[in-house]
Design an enzyme around this catalytic site. Structure first.
Site, short mmCIF file in Angstrom:
data_model
loop_
_atom_site.label_atom_id
_atom_site.label_comp_id
_atom_site.label_asym_id
_atom_site.label_seq_id
_atom_site.Cartn_x
_atom_site.Cartn_y
_atom_site.Cartn_z
N ASP A 262 100.73 16.83 61.03
CA ASP A 262 99.94 17.91 61.61
C ASP A 262 100.77 18.57 62.71
O ASP A 262 101.21 17.92 63.66
CB ASP A 262 98.64 17.33 62.21
CG ASP A 262 97.59 18.39 62.44
OD1 ASP A 262 97.88 19.59 62.21
OD2 ASP A 262 96.48 18.04 62.87
N ASP B 253 99.11 24.41 58.53
CA ASP B 253 99.86 23.58 59.48
C ASP B 253 99.69 22.07 59.30
O ASP B 253 100.02 21.30 60.20
CB ASP B 253 99.49 23.96 60.91
CG ASP B 253 98.03 23.69 61.23
OD1 ASP B 253 97.25 23.43 60.30
OD2 ASP B 253 97.67 23.74 62.43
N GLU B 254 99.22 21.63 58.15
CA GLU B 254 99.10 20.19 57.94
C GLU B 254 99.21 19.85 56.46
O GLU B 254 98.90 20.66 55.58
CB GLU B 254 97.79 19.65 58.52
CG GLU B 254 96.54 20.20 57.87
CD GLU B 254 95.27 19.55 58.39
OE1 GLU B 254 95.26 18.32 58.61
OE2 GLU B 254 94.28 20.27 58.56
#
Length: 404
Positions: free
Chosen positions: A18, A112-113
């Site tokens: 993350d 974003d993860e």
């Protein structure tokens, strides 16, 4: 965090990576003088909301999706920067490319993860902990951004571990340490425990994951429903059979309608919510996806917009289940929440999508009849086109049903 040499990490082959305050961190790459200042990413305007905030601003209580005006009351000295989505997408692609260098088994969850299954990479790159350190080093060296990594034997625990390692950390939870990690956590840490469910559990004296794990299953089922009770009981014992899936699916699916004339008729609004839920369910099924969150959107005649979301204990693509949850969200607004305002726009959206095949089928399916009915509708629509069949409540009262 965790020293990779202090634990046997051989079983922790699922990584959850993350990025840390991703949007804000990308903006600060070009504004290094602001790194020690509270920074909020948001458009300017009376109705703007926070898109992201760096950790300095978060210490003042600023959170994503908070109205900008509220954020500035929490943190009057915050620097507000406008978002640049193209830049975020460019950095996201570079980061995901780094993940793919390590393993082909990458499941991107959002911009974003991602989950990574590194079991097959151990012979070449080392232990899962070593691989996690390598990922973090490569991301920082190539982008200047930091990320947090959780390593565990299941996706659920890996995601929890990354949350507990933030910011810029690494936490490894080996299989044999799963229960010791999970059980002291508050029950709200379990996936699927929203505010209402947490209140129901707290009334039973269930405050930690350990409390829930040792509560008889029948008691849980009476408190939160059969499907939800079984789901939470499994998670409380660290059981999550989902594998990392590389199938690419949409991140959200939704539909919305702007009425020609603002509506204050609840029955008419509910009919439109049913129609939209039906459309969303059909799109999910065509995409081979299921959703774990449903979101209601209402825009009033004064252009005020509100959203309400509900987490589902079982991921679904059943339109009727989506509608039932949306109506609960709609009813939660109440007369006071709507203050007599007419509705200009309604929307139904599903989020936290997963591949249908990656979700373990429940032993008891409360939506089986609706699922079968909607599958039959899909077949009819495929043969005769949209509009050839619809829920009875959506047929105009002055329109006779077709003959059999």
């Amino acid at each position: 965090m965790c020293d990779t040499g202090a634990v046997d990490d051989s079983s922790a082959t699922i990584l959850h990576v993350d990025m840390d305050a991703f949007f804000a961190s990308v903006e600060l790459l070009g504004r290094p003088e602001l790194r020690s200042a509270p920074v909020v990413i948001a458009h300017t305007g009376a109705r703007s909301v926070v898109t992201s905030a760096n950790y300095v601003a978060r210490r003042f209580g600023v959170r994503s999706a908070m109205p900008l005006a509220v954020a500035l009351r929490h943190c009057p000295g915050a620097v507000v920067l406008p978002p640049h989505m193209e830049e975020y997408r460019r950095y996201s692609a570079e980061v995901m490319g780094i993940f793919s260098e390590v393993t082909p088994l990458v499941e991107q969850l959002s911009i974003d993860e991602a989950f990574l299954d590194v079991a097959g990479a151990r012979r070449l790159l080392g232990s899962p902990g070593t691989i996690a350190k390598l990922v973090r080093e490569r991301v920082y060296e190539r982008t200047g951004l930091t990320c947090s990594v959780g390593a565990a034997s299941t996706k659920f625990v890996a995601k929890l571990a990354s949350t507990h390692s933030k910011p810029d950390g690494l936490l490894i939870v080996p299989a044999e340490g799963t229960i010791g990690f999970l059980h002291p956590l508050p029950v709200g840490a379990l996936w699927g425990v929203g505010a209402a469910t947490e209140q129901s559990l707290t009334r039973l004296g269930i405050r930690t994951v350990a409390d829930l794990a040792h509560t008889p299953l029948a008691t849980l089922e009476r408190a939160v429903g059969v499907a939800s009770g079984r789901h939470l009981h499994e998670l409380a014992w660290g059981r999550d059979p989902r594998s990392v899936s590389t199938e690419s699916i949409e991140k959200s699916i939704g539909h919305e309608t702007t009425f020609e004339i603002d509506l204050d008729d609840d029955a008419a609004i509910r009919r439109e919510l049913l129609r939209l839920s039906d459309q969303v369910g059909a799109r999910l099924r065509r995409s081979g996806a299921v959703a774990r969150t449903v979101v209601l959107k209402l825009r009033y005649s004064d252009f005020t917009t509100v959203t309400r979301s509900r987490s589902l204990p079982e991921a679904t693509s059943v339109g009727r289940r989506i509608y039932d949850e949306i109506v609960i969200a709609f009813d939660s607004l109440g007369v006071a929440g709507r203050a007599g305002r007419a509705v200009r726009l309604v929307g139904v959206r599903t989020e936290h999508l997963e591949s249908e095949g990656s979700v373990l089928a429940s032993l008891w399916d409360p939506d089986s009849e609706w699922r079968e009915a909607e599958a039959a509708v899909d077949e009819v629509v495929a043969r005769f086109g949209r509009g050839s069949v619809r829920p009875a409540s959506l047929v105009k009262r002055d329109q006779a049903p077709p003959e059999a």
